[in-house]
Every structure is written in structure tokens, then in C-alpha cells.
Design an enzyme around this catalytic site. Structure first.
Site, mmCIF file in Angstrom:
data_model
loop_
_atom_site.group_PDB
_atom_site.id
_atom_site.type_symbol
_atom_site.label_atom_id
_atom_site.label_comp_id
_atom_site.label_asym_id
_atom_site.label_seq_id
_atom_site.Cartn_x
_atom_site.Cartn_y
_atom_site.Cartn_z
ATOM 1 N N HIS A 72 1.287 -1.348 -0.152
ATOM 2 C CA HIS A 72 -0.055 0.501 -0.501
ATOM 3 C C HIS A 72 0.939 1.298 0.412
ATOM 4 C CE1 HIS A 72 -3.955 -1.812 1.463
ATOM 5 N NE2 HIS A 72 -3.754 -2.596 0.422
ATOM 6 N N TYR A 200 -9.341 5.370 7.795
ATOM 7 C CA TYR A 200 -9.386 5.549 8.894
ATOM 8 C C TYR A 200 -10.258 6.276 9.457
ATOM 9 C CZ TYR A 200 -4.804 2.954 10.149
ATOM 10 O OH TYR A 200 -4.034 2.068 10.197
ATOM 11 N N PRO A 292 -3.815 0.043 19.096
ATOM 12 C CA PRO A 292 -2.903 -0.114 17.565
ATOM 13 C C PRO A 292 -3.908 0.718 16.616
ATOM 14 C CG PRO A 292 -5.448 -1.609 18.177
ATOM 15 C CD PRO A 292 -4.853 -0.872 19.999
ATOM 16 N N LYS A 296 1.371 -0.028 15.096
ATOM 17 C CA LYS A 296 3.221 -0.354 15.375
ATOM 18 C C LYS A 296 3.396 -1.573 16.345
ATOM 19 C CE LYS A 296 4.303 3.384 13.277
ATOM 20 N NZ LYS A 296 4.893 2.304 12.173
ATOM 21 N N TYR A 384 3.738 7.027 9.876
ATOM 22 C CA TYR A 384 3.003 5.642 9.459
ATOM 23 C C TYR A 384 3.705 4.466 8.822
ATOM 24 C CZ TYR A 384 -1.023 2.831 8.361
ATOM 25 O OH TYR A 384 -2.250 2.269 8.229
HETATM 26 P P1 RFL Z 1 3.128 -11.664 22.402
HETATM 27 O O1 RFL Z 1 2.424 -11.627 20.701
HETATM 28 O O2 RFL Z 1 1.820 -11.753 22.871
HETATM 29 O O3 RFL Z 1 3.792 -13.096 22.189
HETATM 30 C C1 RFL Z 1 4.012 -13.231 22.827
HETATM 31 C C2 RFL Z 1 4.501 -14.803 23.042
HETATM 32 O O4 RFL Z 1 4.815 -15.073 24.455
HETATM 33 C C3 RFL Z 1 4.151 -16.645 25.249
HETATM 34 N N1 RFL Z 1 4.243 -16.251 26.530
HETATM 35 C C4 RFL Z 1 5.001 -17.364 27.168
HETATM 36 N N2 RFL Z 1 5.716 -18.082 26.812
HETATM 37 C C5 RFL Z 1 6.172 -19.112 27.948
HETATM 38 N N3 RFL Z 1 5.982 -18.670 29.068
HETATM 39 C C6 RFL Z 1 5.608 -17.851 29.973
HETATM 40 N N4 RFL Z 1 4.825 -17.716 31.035
HETATM 41 C C7 RFL Z 1 4.785 -16.718 28.457
HETATM 42 N N5 RFL Z 1 3.281 -16.163 28.903
HETATM 43 C C8 RFL Z 1 3.490 -15.631 27.535
HETATM 44 C C9 RFL Z 1 2.854 -15.651 25.092
HETATM 45 O O5 RFL Z 1 1.806 -17.055 24.549
HETATM 46 C C10 RFL Z 1 2.759 -15.732 23.165
HETATM 47 O O6 RFL Z 1 3.183 -16.726 22.071
HETATM 48 O O7 RFL Z 1 3.827 -10.194 21.794
HETATM 49 P P2 RFL Z 1 5.740 -9.849 20.738
HETATM 50 O O8 RFL Z 1 5.813 -11.100 20.314
HETATM 51 O O9 RFL Z 1 6.012 -8.904 21.504
HETATM 52 O O10 RFL Z 1 4.913 -9.534 19.991
HETATM 53 C C11 RFL Z 1 3.346 -7.858 19.951
HETATM 54 C C12 RFL Z 1 2.541 -8.477 18.719
HETATM 55 O O11 RFL Z 1 2.118 -9.516 18.741
HETATM 56 C C13 RFL Z 1 1.356 -7.234 18.611
HETATM 57 O O12 RFL Z 1 1.874 -6.160 18.876
HETATM 58 C C14 RFL Z 1 0.697 -5.817 17.607
HETATM 59 O O13 RFL Z 1 -0.335 -7.967 17.412
HETATM 60 C C15 RFL Z 1 0.175 -5.284 18.094
HETATM 61 N N6 RFL Z 1 -0.916 -5.462 16.763
HETATM 62 C C16 RFL Z 1 -0.805 -5.428 16.029
HETATM 63 N N7 RFL Z 1 0.871 -4.579 15.752
HETATM 64 C C17 RFL Z 1 1.677 -4.059 14.176
HETATM 65 O O14 RFL Z 1 2.307 -3.024 13.950
HETATM 66 N N8 RFL Z 1 0.269 -3.439 13.218
HETATM 67 C C18 RFL Z 1 -0.655 -3.938 13.650
HETATM 68 O O15 RFL Z 1 -1.531 -3.349 12.398
HETATM 69 C C19 RFL Z 1 -1.929 -4.183 15.204
HETATM 70 N N9 RFL Z 1 -2.590 -4.516 14.973
HETATM 71 C C20 RFL Z 1 -2.553 -5.098 16.975
HETATM 72 C C21 RFL Z 1 -3.247 -4.998 15.911
HETATM 73 C C22 RFL Z 1 -3.031 -5.816 18.690
HETATM 74 C C23 RFL Z 1 -4.148 -6.042 18.657
HETATM 75 N N10 RFL Z 1 -4.203 -6.439 19.416
HETATM 76 C C24 RFL Z 1 -5.918 -7.757 19.295
HETATM 77 C C25 RFL Z 1 -3.446 -6.162 21.235
HETATM 78 C C26 RFL Z 1 -4.616 -5.499 16.530
HETATM 79 C C27 RFL Z 1 -5.053 -5.813 17.291
HETATM 80 C C28 RFL Z 1 -6.496 -5.775 17.937
HETATM 81 C C1 PHB Z 2 -5.816 -4.573 10.761
HETATM 82 O O1 PHB Z 2 -5.502 -4.909 9.513
HETATM 83 O O2 PHB Z 2 -5.682 -5.159 11.751
HETATM 84 C C2 PHB Z 2 -5.664 -3.197 11.578
HETATM 85 C C3 PHB Z 2 -4.338 -1.754 10.809
HETATM 86 C C4 PHB Z 2 -3.975 -1.341 10.615
HETATM 87 C C5 PHB Z 2 -3.663 -0.784 11.647
HETATM 88 C C6 PHB Z 2 -4.409 -1.728 12.897
HETATM 89 C C7 PHB Z 2 -5.366 -2.874 12.961
HETATM 90 O O3 PHB Z 2 -3.443 0.518 12.107
#
Ligand code: RFL
Ligand code: PHB
Length: 414
Positions: A72, A200, A292, A296, A384
Site C-alpha cells: 500500500h 481510518y 493499534p 506499530k 506510519y
Molecule cells: P506476543 O505476540 O504477545 O507473544 C508473546 C508470546 O509469549 C507467550 N508467553 C509465554 N510463554 C512461556 N511462558 C510464559 N510465562 C509466557 N507468557 C506468555 C505467549 O503465549 C505468546 O505466544 O508478543 P510479541 O512477540 O512481543 O508481539 C507483539 C505483537 O503480537 C503485537 O504488538 C501486535 O499484535 C499488535 N497489533 C498490531 N501491530 C502492528 O504492528 N500492526 C498492526 O496492524 C497491529 N494491529 C495489534 C493490532 C494488536 C491487536 N490486539 C488484539 C492486541 C490489532 C489488534 C486488534
Molecule cells: C488490521 O488490519 O488489523 C489493522 C490495520 C491497521 C491498524 C490496526 C489494525 O492501524
């Protein structure tokens, strides 16, 4: 059992770190509480910065990403139904790639198996020991029985609710937090996306986001109350509200379909400092959380582990520990900028329960400015698409311009 680096958590931070260390010839064991299917099944991030794509390419993990990811070059902002486009590529020379976290995890796990990376799943009751000593270790239980893993360093990649950050003594760890008074209700549905690029939306009723996973799978979000439940939002109610907030231009492209995933995520900004204690190094959500809105979270997890891997590589290859000593400050410098951007974008786009008419007018004025000012759009775009790992200090160019005054300034000098 013994290894060089014990990695707690097999999310994006832990698995990208394991691949980076493997490429550098450093042994690691990843210890994960859940099953692979569970980690891979979590519906989360969707937008990858250019720098994240470059890291995955460097690791040879970009095969599917190149063929299935959607590049994109811009994104749209809708304000009370009327939208404008921000041309990220024209403003910054960079783009983002839409490729779901589930796909990133599948690629990391598949290549991890092919490369023989050591990943332990279903590790229960994990405890960290002697983090401030010379030989830290982990104990945990697997279906095979109790385990003991001794290592040189521990990478705490276990997310916000993990054990690692909590192992730092309370008088060392400083935390900074903001909890937002709303959540995001998100759905996944197998229908073509409403628009080619993300939209957005800031609307009188609240924020909305039109995103996607592929040409046939859409991801939509709306701001909702913090006490609401997915059951409060049957599909028809969700679609009606989404269309209203996105405005007629985008809503015209919406194809309604059954939501096969519907969940509510709370929004929070959080940073724990420092990101290192003794031989423990935190990375990703274990150290910081962003709302979110700025997309980031996953990208920060990747930039953290790139810095950590560089520091570990310098230590194992040359015996220098300056990279390890500087890891926390280096990572936090980038983290705080992403925190600021995510906080700013969240404040700009959402309705707050306590806001006044003046506050809303300020949002609308800033959005109108964004719609017409190249400078304002550049600020949004460069954040971004992702800031550089180590930006050169601005003072360098200020100093340079002072030491070589422009023609205008020279003309003004007596
Ligand atoms: P994670 O993905 O939470 O992974 C951590 C892992 O550690 C395990 N764990 C353990 N393992 C052993 N012993 C223990 N005691 C443990 N405790 C925990 C867990 O089971 C897990 O597997 O962290 P990590 O690796 O730092 O990654 C971070 C990302 O997952 C997170 O920041 C993103 O998903 C955030 N996020 C987004 N990030 C983006 O860069 N772009 C996006 O578009 C974006 N959209 C989002 C998002 C997060 C969302 N939610 C649901 C929080 C959209 C949403 C809705
Ligand atoms: C997504 O596609 O899940 C998404 C995209 C952009 C955002 C957050 C989540 O800022």
C-alpha cells in the site's frame, strides 16, 4: 539442557529473534506456553512497515509475503464521512505491506521447523532464575516432565502478560501507562475489501477502520464502549454502524458477509523501563504496548529484536558488550517515538467520553489541516511507514546549517 540464549515466548518477537540468532550462528531455545496452533491462530496485526518486510526478506522469510502481501502506497482518512488520501510513497519514498500476523507466524514457524530451530511448546509454570548472576536459567514443565534450561542470556519476548517483565525488581522497573476509555470491536469476514487501501475514519459516533487481509478477506473495526461485549453487536448492527462512520464513499464499496471472528480489544499505551536487567533483555509487548491505531505493535517487536540480535552478535563474535549495555536506551529511543505517534493518532481519531465541544473542534481543525498541508501529511506518513532504527540527530543538520549560513542569512549579516 544448555543454550546460549533462552527466548521466552514464540510470538513475533521471540520467533524473529530465534531466526536472527540462527543466521548469526548463535544457539537459542524458544520456550512457549501455548501450542503452535494457538499462537498462529491469534488474529492481530495487519500492517508491516518497510523495515519489517526488509528484516523478513533478509532472513529469507518473504516468499509468501512477496506473492500474497498487499503493498500500500497510501491510506485514507475519513472525517464525518468525507475522505482524503495520504500518499505515503510520494511523501516518504516508502510503503507498507498488508500481511496478517497469522501469516507472519506461519512463515516463521514453517521456516523454523525447516531450519531446525528449537521451540518448546506447552511449557507451563515458567520461572526465571539468577538473572543478575553469571548463569541464568529457566525452569518449566512440559508434558514430558520438569525441565531446566541454563543459558548465557534470557530474551523476555513473552508479551504484556508474561513473566519476564515481572522478574525485574520493583525498585528497578519504572512503568508508564495510559489506558483509553474505549475498545476496538473487530471482525474478520470473507468478503472483498471496501477499498484498495485502508480507511481510518473519525466520525461523530466514534472511530472506524476498514482494513483487509487479502483480496477476498476484510478486517473491520469500530470504536466501542469498554464495557460492551461482542454479543451486543449482531452483524447487522455492526455493518450499519461501520457504514455510517466510514461515510457514503467507502460504504458504497462494502460487501456485507457473516463475521467469523468478532472480538473486543482494549486500548493501552505502556512502557516499562529499563528493557534490560542483569542478563534479561525485554523485547516487544513484554516491554511496551501501543494502541493499534498506528499499527506499530508487531513492527516495534521486530525492531527491538533486530537491535538485540545485533548486540548479541557483537558479543559472541567480538566479545564486546557495549551493544548489550546500550540495548535498552537504543530500543527505548525508538519505542517512545512510536508511543507518541500511536497516542497522537488515537487521540486525533477517537471520541472520548470526557471531551468537550472545544476538544472535538480541535480534532476537526487538525484533521482539516492534515487534509490540506503537505507538511502535516509528511509527519503522519513518515511515522506510519516506520521511523529509521537510529535516526541521525537533527542537531547535526542544524549545526551544519549554522556553520554554513544560507545566502539569505549571509545577506542579513552586517
Ligand atoms: P506476543 O505476540 O504477545 O507473544 C508473546 C508470546 O509469549 C507467550 N508467553 C509465554 N510463554 C512461556 N511462558 C510464559 N510465562 C509466557 N507468557 C506468555 C505467549 O503465549 C505468546 O505466544 O508478543 P510479541 O512477540 O512481543 O508481539 C507483539 C505483537 O503480537 C503485537 O504488538 C501486535 O499484535 C499488535 N497489533 C498490531 N501491530 C502492528 O504492528 N500492526 C498492526 O496492524 C497491529 N494491529 C495489534 C493490532 C494488536 C491487536 N490486539 C488484539 C492486541 C490489532 C489488534 C486488534
Ligand atoms: C488490521 O488490519 O488489523 C489493522 C490495520 C491497521 C491498524 C490496526 C489494525 O492501524
Amino acid at each position: 539442557m544448555r543454550t546460549q540464549v533462552a527466548i521466552v515466548g514464540a510470538g513475533p518477537a521471540g520467533m524473529v529473534l530465534a531466526h536472527l540468532l540462527h543466521a548469526a550462528g548463535i544457539a537459542s531455545v524458544v520456550v512457549e506456553r501455548r501450542t503452535r496452533d494457538y499462537v498462529e491462530g491469534r488474529v492481530r496485526a495487519g500492517v508491516l512497515e518497510q523495515g519489517t518486510v526488509d528484516v523478513l526478506a533478509r532472513l529469507g522469510l518473504d516468499g509468501r509475503l512477496r506473492s500474497e502481501g498487499l503493498v500500500h502506497t497510501g491510506a485514507n482518512l475519513a472525517v464525518d464521512g468525507a475522505s482524503f488520501r495520504i500518499d505515503m510513497a510520494a511523501l516518504t519514498g516508502a510503503a507498507v505491506t498488508v500481511y496478517g500476523q497469522q501469516e507472519v507466524m506461519r512463515d516463521l514457524f514453517d521456516a523454523g521447523e525447516a531450519r531446525g530451530l528449537a521451540v518448546v511448546y506447552e511449557a507451563q509454570d515458567l520461572r526465571l532464575h539468577d538473572l543478575d548472576g553469571a548463569a541464568p536459567s529457566l525452569t518449566y514443565r512440559t508434558p514430558e516432565g520438569p525441565q531446566h534450561l541454563v543459558c548465557d542470556y534470557v530474551a523476555g519476548c513473552d508479551g504484556f502478560h508474561g513473566t519476564s517483565r515481572r522478574s525485574i525488581p520493583a525498585d528497578v522497573l519504572r512503568t508508564f501507562e495510559r489506558i483509553y476509555p474505549f475498545g476496538w470491536l473487530g471482525i474478520l469476514t470473507d468478503v472483498p475489501p471496501a477499498a484498495h487501501e485502508l480507511v481510518y475514519a473519525s466520525h461523530a459516533n466514534g472511530f472506524a477502520l476498514a482494513s483487509m487481509r487479502s483480496a477476498t478477506r476484510s478486517r473491520y473495526y469500530i470504536q466501542c464502549g469498554i464495557d460492551e461485549r461482542p454479543e451486543d453487536w449482531p452483524d447487522t448492527r455492526f455493518w450499519d454502524e461501520l457504514c455510517l462512520r466510514l461515510g457514503p464513499g467507502t460504504a458504497g464499496g462494502i460487501v456485507r458477509g457473516p463475521a467469523f471472528e468478532k472480538s473486543i480489544a482494549p486500548l493501552r499505551s505502556f512502557v516499562g523501563e529499563p528493557m534490560r536487567w542483569g542478563r534479561l533483555f525485554l523485547a516487544g509487548d513484554a516491554a511496551h504496548i501501543v494502541p493499534p491505531t498506528g499499527a506499530k505493535g508487531l513492527n516495534l517487536a521486530v525492531s527491538d529484536v533486530v537491535m538485540l540480535a545485533e548486540a548479541l552478535e557483537a558479543f559472541y563474535a567480538h566479545g564486546t558488550s557495549s551493544g548489550l549495555d546500550g540495548y535498552s536506551a537504543r530500543a527505548l529511543a525508538r519505542v517512545w517515538k512510536a508511543e507518541r505517534f500511536s497516542w497522537w493518532f488515537t487521540r486525533l481519531m477517537h471520541r472520548f467520553p470526557e471531551e468537550t465541544g472545544f476538544d472535538r473542534r480541535m480534532q476537526l481543525a487538525e484533521l482539516a489541516y492534515l487534509g490540506t498541508s503537505r507538511a502535516a501529511q509528511t509527519v503522519l506518513a513518515e511515522n506510519y511507514v516506520g521511523l529509521p532504527l537510529d535516526p541521525p540527530p537533527v542537531s547535526t543538520s542544524v549545526a551544519a546549517s549554522l556553520s554554513a549560513p544560507s545566502a539569505n542569512l549571509r545577506g542579513m549579516c552586517p
